[in-house]
Design an enzyme around this catalytic site. Structure first.
Site, PDB file in Angstrom:
ATOM      1  CG  HIS A  66      -1.716  -1.186   1.415  1.00 18.92           C
ATOM      2  ND1 HIS A  66      -2.715  -1.537   0.537  1.00 18.92           N
ATOM      3  CD2 HIS A  66      -1.686  -2.164   2.353  1.00 18.92           C
ATOM      4  CE1 HIS A  66      -3.268  -2.669   0.934  1.00 18.92           C
ATOM      5  NE2 HIS A  66      -2.664  -3.067   2.028  1.00 18.92           N
ATOM      6  CG  HIS A  91       2.809   5.624   5.622  1.00 21.67           C
ATOM      7  ND1 HIS A  91       2.508   5.616   6.985  1.00 21.67           N
ATOM      8  CD2 HIS A  91       1.805   6.313   5.024  1.00 21.67           C
ATOM      9  CE1 HIS A  91       1.360   6.243   7.168  1.00 21.67           C
ATOM     10  NE2 HIS A  91       0.920   6.682   6.008  1.00 21.67           N
ATOM     11  CG  HIS A  93      -0.451   8.581   1.493  1.00 24.19           C
ATOM     12  ND1 HIS A  93      -1.275   7.481   1.494  1.00 24.19           N
ATOM     13  CD2 HIS A  93      -0.102   8.808   2.789  1.00 24.19           C
ATOM     14  CE1 HIS A  93      -1.439   7.072   2.745  1.00 24.19           C
ATOM     15  NE2 HIS A  93      -0.734   7.852   3.550  1.00 24.19           N
ATOM     16  CG  HIS A 117       0.630  10.427   6.625  1.00 29.19           C
ATOM     17  ND1 HIS A 117      -0.350   9.791   5.899  1.00 29.19           N
ATOM     18  CD2 HIS A 117       0.400  11.756   6.467  1.00 29.19           C
ATOM     19  CE1 HIS A 117      -1.130  10.695   5.337  1.00 29.19           C
ATOM     20  NE2 HIS A 117      -0.703  11.899   5.681  1.00 29.19           N
ATOM     21  CB  THR A 198      -5.859   8.029   5.133  1.00 26.24           C
ATOM     22  OG1 THR A 198      -4.555   7.467   4.860  1.00 26.24           O
ATOM     23  CG2 THR A 198      -5.734   9.306   5.931  1.00 26.24           C
ATOM     24  CB  THR A 199      -5.174   2.549   4.929  1.00 20.17           C
ATOM     25  OG1 THR A 199      -4.621   2.382   6.246  1.00 20.17           O
ATOM     26  CG2 THR A 199      -4.228   3.321   4.058  1.00 20.17           C
TER      27      THR A 199
HETATM   28  N1  LIG Z   1      -2.342   7.330   6.423  1.00 24.56           N
HETATM   29  S1  LIG Z   1      -2.274   6.516   7.781  1.00 24.56           S
HETATM   30  O1  LIG Z   1      -3.601   6.396   8.334  1.00 24.56           O
HETATM   31  O2  LIG Z   1      -1.309   7.155   8.653  1.00 24.56           O
HETATM   32  C1  LIG Z   1      -1.661   4.910   7.434  1.00 24.56           C
HETATM   33  C2  LIG Z   1      -1.511   4.453   6.141  1.00 24.56           C
HETATM   34  F1  LIG Z   1      -1.898   5.175   5.081  1.00 24.56           F
HETATM   35  C3  LIG Z   1      -0.937   3.216   5.889  1.00 24.56           C
HETATM   36  F2  LIG Z   1      -0.808   2.795   4.611  1.00 24.56           F
HETATM   37  C4  LIG Z   1      -0.525   2.409   6.926  1.00 24.56           C
HETATM   38  S2  LIG Z   1       0.269   0.914   6.544  1.00 24.56           S
HETATM   39  O3  LIG Z   1       1.426   1.285   5.757  1.00 24.56           O
HETATM   40  O4  LIG Z   1       0.544   0.200   7.727  1.00 24.56           O
HETATM   41  C5  LIG Z   1      -0.734  -0.078   5.491  1.00 24.56           C
HETATM   42  C6  LIG Z   1      -2.083  -0.343   5.970  1.00 24.56           C
HETATM   43  O5  LIG Z   1      -2.307  -0.130   7.280  1.00 24.56           O
HETATM   44  C7  LIG Z   1      -0.723   2.830   8.250  1.00 24.56           C
HETATM   45  N2  LIG Z   1      -0.341   1.958   9.245  1.00 24.56           N
HETATM   46  C8  LIG Z   1      -0.677   2.103  10.642  1.00 24.56           C
HETATM   47  C9  LIG Z   1      -2.144   1.845  10.922  1.00 24.56           C
HETATM   48  C10 LIG Z   1      -2.459   0.378  10.796  1.00 24.56           C
HETATM   49  C11 LIG Z   1      -1.708  -0.398  11.853  1.00 24.56           C
HETATM   50  C12 LIG Z   1      -0.297   0.023  12.017  1.00 24.56           C
HETATM   51  C13 LIG Z   1       0.610  -0.770  12.742  1.00 24.56           C
HETATM   52  C14 LIG Z   1       1.931  -0.389  12.886  1.00 24.56           C
HETATM   53  C15 LIG Z   1       2.389   0.791  12.283  1.00 24.56           C
HETATM   54  C16 LIG Z   1       1.522   1.574  11.563  1.00 24.56           C
HETATM   55  C17 LIG Z   1       0.195   1.217  11.469  1.00 24.56           C
HETATM   56  C18 LIG Z   1      -1.277   4.094   8.489  1.00 24.56           C
HETATM   57  F3  LIG Z   1      -1.418   4.556   9.741  1.00 24.56           F
HETATM   58 ZN   LIG Z   2      -0.668   7.812   5.552  1.00 21.35          ZN
END
Ligand SMILES: NS(=O)(=O)c1c(F)c(F)c(S(=O)(=O)CCO)c(N[C@H]2CCCc3ccccc32)c1F
Ligand SMILES: [Zn+2]
Length: 263
Positions: A66, A91, A93, A117, A198-199
């Site tokens: 993703h 990460h 976008h 982010h 956002t996911t």
């Molecule tokens: N935009 S966003 O909301 O910040 C956002 C993303 F867009 C995003 F793609 C991710 S991901 O890469 O993990 C792929 C899908 O969850 C995250 N991960 C977070 C939330 C999910 C659980 C987790 C566990 C450990 C570390 C990070 C995270 C994410 F928070």
């Molecule tokens: Zn993000």
């Protein structure tokens, strides 16, 4: 979890079938419009601790299908919020080479080229991300808008390894570097609102901080980011490019966006 993608039959308009919160309230991202803003003099400059990692620290750069993510050590945290928020990962976008707009947040309907982010969890109250991720005071994410412009040396610390994680599930180790160098100059100027992941699963658990000032990366750096990765596994017969990995703007409803700065 179950597979989800940004566009097509399992695209964002279908997320709520498997992830009900995605169809709920307090969703992110949003279009940060001037009429929503309220100056809040109590909003202090963001202060981060231990972001300047030594090259002896090993970080993991990964393609999770993703996004491209960098795992962060728990010594890193935000110290200026009501609770300590410990870093978990960062990460990005982004758009695509043909459509170089891919930020998630917009400012007065302007979409930027990309967005970073830095995800943190409330370590005063929760033991780890997994416990914190669905709690209303569980997460704090720092959002940095990214424009195409001047070359960004800090980006090279991970971009130069990106061809080692072209396919979903691939990871490489990378030497630590100063993560603070990825943030904009002014940590005292930001937008603040209550929102969500956002996911999927889109939990409404995020205290969002989106910095007012963007950072820049060069055209070449943007192309590297937006053309290097695939969301498919190396052994899959079809190679699915990983780009356009941004969610559309969500309804603000009665939410107010606080700002730490006056025009
Ligand atoms: N935009 S966003 O909301 O910040 C956002 C993303 F867009 C995003 F793609 C991710 S991901 O890469 O993990 C792929 C899908 O969850 C995250 N991960 C977070 C939330 C999910 C659980 C987790 C566990 C450990 C570390 C990070 C995270 C994410 F928070
Ligand atoms: Zn993000």
């Amino acid at each position: 979890g179950a597979k989800w993608i940004y566009s097509g039959p399992e695209g964002e308009h279908h997320w709520s079938k498997h992830y009900p919160y995605c169809g709920g309230a307090f969703q992110s991202p949003i279009d940060i419009k001037s009429e929503l803003l309220r100056f809040d003099p109590t909003l202090r400059p963001i202060e981060v601790q231990n972001y300047n990692l030594s090259p002896n620290e090993q970080l993991t750069l990964g393609n999770n299908g993703h996004s491209v993510q960098i795992s962060l050590p728990p010594k890193m945290y935000i110290s200026s919020l009501s609770h300590r928020y410990t870093a978990a990962q960062l990460h990005f976008h982004w758009g695509s080479s043909s459509r170089p707009v891919g930020s998630e947040h917009m400012v007065n309907s302007k979409q930027y080229a990309a967005e970073m982010h830095v995800v943190h969890f409330n370590s005063d109250k929760y033991h780890n991300m997994s416990v914190a991720v669905d709690k209303s005071d569980g997460l704090a994410v720092l959002g940095v808008l990214i424009e195409i412009g001047e070359f960004n040396p800090a980006f090279e610390n991970f971009l130069k390894f990106i061809n080692g994680i072209k396919y979903r599930g691939q990871k490489v180790q990378l030497p630590g570097f100063n993560i603070k160098a990825l943030l904009p100059a002014r940590l005292d100027e930001y937008y603040r609102y209550d929102g969500s992941l956002t996911t999927p699963p889109c939990y409404p658990s995020v205290l969002w901080t989106v910095f007012r000032n963007y950072i820049t990366i060069s055209q070449k750096q943007f192309l590297d980011l937006s053309t290097a990765l695939y969301s498919s596994h190396a052994q899959d017969l079809t190679h699915v490019p990983l780009n356009g990995n941004y969610r559309k703007s969500q309804l603000v409803d009665s939410r107010v966006v606080l700002v730490s700065f006056k025009e």
